[in-house]
Design an enzyme around this catalytic site. Structure first.
Site, PDB file in Angstrom:
ATOM      1  CB  SER A  58      42.768  32.608  31.774  1.00  0.00           C
ATOM      2  OG  SER A  58      41.749  32.760  32.718  1.00  0.00           O
ATOM      3  CG  ASN A  59      39.818  36.937  32.464  1.00  0.00           C
ATOM      4  OD1 ASN A  59      39.606  36.958  33.667  1.00  0.00           O
ATOM      5  ND2 ASN A  59      38.997  36.341  31.596  1.00  0.00           N
ATOM      6  CG  HIS A  60      44.954  39.894  35.283  1.00  0.00           C
ATOM      7  ND1 HIS A  60      46.014  39.148  35.744  1.00  0.00           N
ATOM      8  CD2 HIS A  60      45.421  40.616  34.240  1.00  0.00           C
ATOM      9  CE1 HIS A  60      47.082  39.421  35.013  1.00  0.00           C
ATOM     10  NE2 HIS A  60      46.750  40.306  34.094  1.00  0.00           N
ATOM     11  CB  SER A  61      38.240  37.368  36.502  1.00  0.00           C
ATOM     12  OG  SER A  61      37.212  37.111  37.426  1.00  0.00           O
TER      13      SER A  61
ATOM     14  CB  ALA B 222      36.254  37.868  33.518  1.00  0.00           C
TER      15      ALA B 222
END
Ligand code: CTP
Length: 208
Positions: free
Chosen positions: A21-24, A88
């Site tokens: 995943s990512n930091h969104s 994102a």
């Protein structure tokens, strides 16, 4: 108008307990949903996993993976008049999701094979007709040229250029570029106020 908004990250499962995943945080997408509602639009919010209160009055559709986000958006896009794609979305997912938790093998490396996800905003915008579509471009460095490349490649009417520092933050700076060469800079400001400004520029009030 009825506006579709994508927000938050997606999660691409590796096994039952792990994902990519990512930091969104979803803050910008949720702020845009609220700003659209405040000027009288209907909002369909397709959101990845976030820790935010749902905007009152929006139709909220919760998803996890990029594939789920695409399927959900395709179904809802038919009945919408515009799109703001802030999510994102993970560009890749693991080729296989293991049914069982992967075991640690002491001292050994592991290779994770990835395949590309579909581009959601590009897919939807290819069938936009006269509807307006806003996309975001998250770029390290100035990113102006790359944002314009995305604007054309993804059939966008506007692209909002922002930078990695914006992910997970409450404040940001952004540049709004349109298909006719228009360039407007805003910030650093709270995402809530940036969202109100972006809505004025792209989907102004339907109440007046
Ligand atoms: N986007 C999307 N589906 C994807 C990837 C991106 O809908 N699979 C959308 C995002 O919501 C955003 C825009 O495309 O509106 C640009 O996203 P960004 O992450 O900046 O760019 P990418 O196209 O993923 O390119 P790169 O990561 O190589 O910069």
């Amino acid at each position: 108008m009825r506006v579709l908004v994508t927000a938050g990250p997606t999660r691409e499962p590796i096994d039952p307990v792990r994902f990519l995943s990512n930091h969104s945080s979803g803050r910008m997408g949720y702020a845009l949903a609220r700003a659209l509602l405040a000027v009288g639009h209907e909002v369909v919010l397709v959101s990845g996993p976030v820790a935010l209160r749902p905007p009152k009055g929006a139709q909220l559709e919760l998803v996890e993976t990029a594939q789920e986000m695409l399927t959900t958006c395709r179904r809802l896009w038919k009945d919408c008049d515009g799109l703001i794609a802030v999510a994102a979305v993970a560009d890749y997912r693991p080729t296989q999701c293991s049914q069982k938790k992967l075991k640690m093998q002491a001292g050994e490396g592991r290779v994770l094979e990835l395949i590309p996800n579909s581009d959601i905003v590009q897919t939807l915008a290819a069938q936009k007709g006269r509807r307006k579509v806003v996309g975001f471009a998250l770029e390290s460095g100035s990113g102006h040229e790359e944002a314009l490349r995305k604007l054309k490649a993804k059939h966008l009417d506007w692209v909002v250029l922002n930078h990695p520092e914006a992910q997970g933050a409450t404040r940001a700076s952004l540049t709004l570029l349109d298909a006719f060469g228009g360039v407007q800079k805003k910030g650093p400001s709270a995402k809530t106020s940036l969202a109100r400004w972006l809505v004025q520029q792209t989907f102004p009030s339907s109440l007046e």
